[in-house]
Design an enzyme around this catalytic site. Structure first.
Site, PDB file in Angstrom:
ATOM      1  CD  GLU A   1     -28.917   2.622  76.956  1.00  0.00           C
ATOM      2  OE1 GLU A   1     -30.147   2.450  77.010  1.00  0.00           O
ATOM      3  OE2 GLU A   1     -28.370   3.345  76.100  1.00  0.00           O
TER       4      GLU A   1
ATOM      5  CE  LYS B   1     -26.096   9.630  73.504  1.00  0.00           C
ATOM      6  NZ  LYS B   1     -26.348   8.336  72.808  1.00  0.00           N
TER       7      LYS B   1
ATOM      8  CG  ASP C   1     -28.341  10.660  70.917  1.00  0.00           C
ATOM      9  OD1 ASP C   1     -27.130  10.435  71.052  1.00  0.00           O
ATOM     10  OD2 ASP C   1     -29.214  10.123  71.625  1.00  0.00           O
TER      11      ASP C   1
ATOM     12  CG  ASP D   1     -31.442   8.203  69.328  1.00  0.00           C
ATOM     13  OD1 ASP D   1     -31.361   8.049  70.562  1.00  0.00           O
ATOM     14  OD2 ASP D   1     -30.930   7.414  68.513  1.00  0.00           O
ATOM     15  CB  SER D   2     -34.592   8.165  73.987  1.00  0.00           C
ATOM     16  OG  SER D   2     -34.085   9.336  74.604  1.00  0.00           O
TER      17      SER D   2
ATOM     18  CD  GLU E   1     -27.439   4.526  70.036  1.00  0.00           C
ATOM     19  OE1 GLU E   1     -27.540   3.398  69.506  1.00  0.00           O
ATOM     20  OE2 GLU E   1     -28.395   5.126  70.557  1.00  0.00           O
TER      21      GLU E   1
END
Length: 437
Positions: free
Chosen positions: A303, A233, A203, A164-165, A235
């Site tokens: 991270e 993925k 993501d 999602d970056s 978070e």
């Protein structure tokens, strides 16, 4: 001989190996209707394979024009039966034809299907587990579109993450929060078309899995069904995120966890801040990673945490850790495609490029220089020259066209066409000639 046309894009080296193989194996005519292949095109990227359809019929293919499975599978079956029947010895042709296919099915299945499940092809969770237990580092790169996915795949990267970056790197946002599930699906589909070997992970964006475990499962399902991903993925390691991860795994979808700096949580973190820099924070990151492992995650991204914390977590877990700004003691590493290539030079990207990133190229400067040169050539009318004006018209057609323009009272257009034709004649032949219609 009646023949079956089987078009397929092949690598030049592979096509040459197949040709040499068949010249060696099938040069004898004593076996009659042998399996023969011919490279029909002079293009190194487009090859056509021909085989006699009568041979296919002989070996159990009732309709050679619609064989069961892919044509690669068909040729492998024919090759196997041919050598078995004619006792020609072991064949390496199945290996040569084992071209990588697109599939996110597991490598071991209980039913037959059109996609090959050879471990020589797509990376699976079993491959990653094997590397982890052997102590071999796992490679991951974050990519967002078809061209970058092709590069990542060709480089032999184990995992291609559609992160999602993308909101920050591609769309110019200051955070990842504006990214929607539909945005992710668009980029996931592009990446899935470009990567045929790497394990593809998508993501779950902010707002797509926080409401309930049902929402989480529904969003994850869309990333696989509509986005072509192999896994997802998510978070965070809070109780709600762990419940979401467990629910997704129980739904039959592989999950990577993500702890430490979680960009979707910058509202409570107070910005993009490293985590685990004191004992309490480090312990919290460790507990989150353990909880995600217990939920069924097959790997965890660490991270922006100190190296000792990452080492402790890696030693505590029985699944791989993928580090990003977490030091060398993780099971693998991940970087963003644009960051490691220094692809973008604009001020926004300079602000969001992390300190831990190592530049393995300076592509951004090369891109800028090329674009500036292009602008200069257009302004100075150096481009396009005759070398890059491939489409020509013969003189008689030009004269007919000019005459037609004059009849319609388009004298200025006729003069322009005549001048352009004369310029083409003076400039010489194009770099790449084209065939007439």
């Amino acid at each position: 001989m009646d023949c079956l046309f089987l078009p397929q894009l092949l690598d030049c080296k592979l096509a040459f190996r197949i040709l040499v193989y068949n010249l060696f194996m099938f040069n004898s005519t004593s076996c009659g209707d042998n399996l023969q292949y011919q490279l029909q095109s002079t293009s190194c990227m487009a090859r056509h394979l021909i085989c006699p359809s009568s041979l296919l019929l002989r070996h159990g293919f009732t309709d050679p024009w619609q064989p069961k499975g892919s044509w690669i599978t068909m040729l492998k079956r024919v090759s196997h039966r041919f050598h078995k029947n004619y006792k020609s010895g072991p064949s390496s042709l199945p290996r040569l034809l084992d071209v990588r296919g697109m599939s996110n099915l597991p490598e071991k299945v209980v039913y037959g299907g059109p996609k090959s499940q050879s471990p020589w092809k797509r990376i699976t969770l079993n491959h990653l587990a094997t590397k982890y237990h052997k102590g071999e580092p796992i490679t991951m790169v974050t990519a967002y579109d078809y061209p970058s996915a092709v590069h990542v795949d060709n480089a032999g990267i184990d995992i291609c993450l559609v992160g999602d970056s993308v909101g920050m790197v591609v769309h110019g946002h200051d955070t990842t929060l504006p990214v929607t599930l539909d945005d992710m699906l668009l980029h996931c589909r592009a990446v899935s078309r470009g990567a045929s070997r790497s394990l593809l992970v998508g993501d779950l964006p902010f707002g797509s899995y926080e409401e309930s475990k049902e929402q989480a499962v529904a969003s994850a399902t869309r990333l696989l069904k509509e986005g072509g991903m192999d896994a997802i993925k998510l978070e965070g390691g809070t109780r709600s995120r762990v419940i979401a991860a467990r629910s997704i795994v129980e739904a039959g979808i592989a999950v990577i966890g993500h702890v430490g700096l979680t960009p979707q949580a910058i509202s409570v973190l107070g910005g993009f801040r490293p985590q685990g820099r004191n004992a309490a924070s480090a312990t919290k990151v460790l507990e989150s990673a353990l909880a995600l492992q217990d939920a069924g995650c097959f790997a965890v991204v660490l991270e922006c945490v100190p190296s000792p914390v990452a080492a402790a977590i890696t030693s505590s877990l029985q699944i791989p850790t993928i580090g990003i700004g977490a030091g060398p003691n993780c099971s693998g590493q991940v970087l963003v495609y644009h960051d490691l290539l220094q692809m973008t030079q604009h001020p926004h990207h300079a602000q969001v490029t992390p300190k831990f990133c190592k530049a393995y190229g300076n592509i951004g400067i090369a891109i800028n220089e090329a674009l500036c040169k292009y602008r200069e050539d257009v302004v100075s009318q150096k481009f396009p020259s005759a070398a890059h004006t491939p489409y020509r018209i013969d003189q008689s057609s030009v004269e007919t066209f000019i005459s037609e323009l004059s009849k319609r009272g388009l004298g200025k257009a006729a003069q322009a066409a005549a001048a352009a034709a004369e310029n083409d004649n003076k400039s010489g032949e194009p770099r790449i000639s084209t065939l007439p219609d």
